[in-house]
Design an enzyme around this catalytic site. Structure first.
Site, PDB file in Angstrom:
ATOM      1  N   GLY A  78     102.584  -9.641  11.891  1.00 59.17           N
ATOM      2  CA  GLY A  78     103.737  -9.062  12.562  1.00 59.17           C
ATOM      3  C   GLY A  78     105.195 -10.042  12.322  1.00 59.17           C
ATOM      4  N   ASP A 143     105.739  -7.112   2.485  1.00 64.67           N
ATOM      5  CA  ASP A 143     105.326  -8.285   1.924  1.00 64.67           C
ATOM      6  C   ASP A 143     103.622  -7.983   1.780  1.00 64.67           C
ATOM      7  OD1 ASP A 143     105.486 -11.179   1.765  1.00 64.67           O
ATOM      8  OD2 ASP A 143     104.721 -11.629   3.652  1.00 64.67           O
ATOM      9  N   LYS A 183     107.517  -8.188  -2.110  1.00 61.88           N
ATOM     10  CA  LYS A 183     106.836  -9.183  -3.034  1.00 61.88           C
ATOM     11  C   LYS A 183     106.220  -8.890  -3.974  1.00 61.88           C
ATOM     12  CE  LYS A 183     103.348 -11.417  -0.631  1.00 61.88           C
ATOM     13  NZ  LYS A 183     103.461 -12.641  -0.103  1.00 61.88           N
TER      14      LYS A 183
END
Length: 227
Positions: A78, A143, A183
């Site tokens: 988170g 991510d 990413k």
């Protein structure tokens, strides 16, 4: 500044060997205990050191503003959702400021975040996110990374596939002039994806935050202003 680590460095912690602990797990534990960003995240109330990566990306590219709708793919634990919540001034009572966070792992509540506990790759997940958005997204961020096995070429390809999936989803839900962040691991196979992204966004940049570990091949693809 997000990378101000005064007071977090030079406090090296040694890890005692244990018969129950593998060499790799001992190395991971040593790195965690001696990582200044891990210590800073704990003090600042962030759930992971990755929060500082997104803060640096925002400082560089000025992505977030109030009254945005954001999708966070692979959100657990988170940290990125926490940062986005602060930057768009999200609250549980303001539907114009909304973050839809998706992960197969549960995360604790973050203000202004609607959490969908699902595998992003399940057939109905995209539709659930679209329904929760109730409109178009301003930012899609990912991510996500595959579980690394220590083989750089394999890790590169696996995470690149996640990025490609996130990119295809972003094209479906982003409004014109929306942004995409993801990413990737450097390794050479990302060039084809970059060509695709450049066709769909006005500006495409690579960025490696200072909070990214120097030995890591990870970089962030920052695609600005969807055409």
């Amino acid at each position: 500044m997000t990378n101000n680590l005064s007071g977090y460095r030079n406090k090296f912690v040694r890890v005692k060997t244990s018969k129950k602990r593998t060499v790799s797990s001992s190395n991971w534990l040593r790195r965690q205990l001696n990582d200044p960003y891990v210590a800073k995240a704990r003090i600042d109330g962030f759930r992971s050191r990755a929060a500082y990566k997104l803060l640096e990306i925002h400082e560089k590219f000025k992505l977030f503003t109030p009254n945005m709708k954001v999708v966070d793919l692979g959100a657990a634990p988170g940290g990125w959702s926490q940062v986005a919540s602060k930057l768009i001034k999200a609250s549980d009572n303001n539907l114009n400021n909304k973050i839809i966070s998706i992960d197969v792992l549960e995360i604790e509540h973050v203000a202004g975040v609607e959490f969908v506990q699902k595998d992003f790759f399940e057939a109905d997940t995209e539709e659930l996110i679209i329904q929760a958005l109730d409109g178009r997204a301003d930012i899609v961020m990912s991510d996500m990374a595959s579980n690394t096995i220590g083989h750089k070429a394999t890790d590169h390809i696996r995470t690149l596939l996640l990025c490609e999936q996130a990119f295809e989803f972003a094209l479906k839900v982003l409004k014109p002039s929306g942004h995409f962040i993801a990413k990737i691991f450097r390794g050479g196979a990302e060039n084809e994806l970059l060509h695709k992204v450049k066709r769909e966004f006005k500006t495409v940049k690579h960025f490696k935050p200072s909070s990214s570990r120097s030995e890591s091949t990870e970089i962030y693809l920052v695609a600005l202003n969807k055409k």
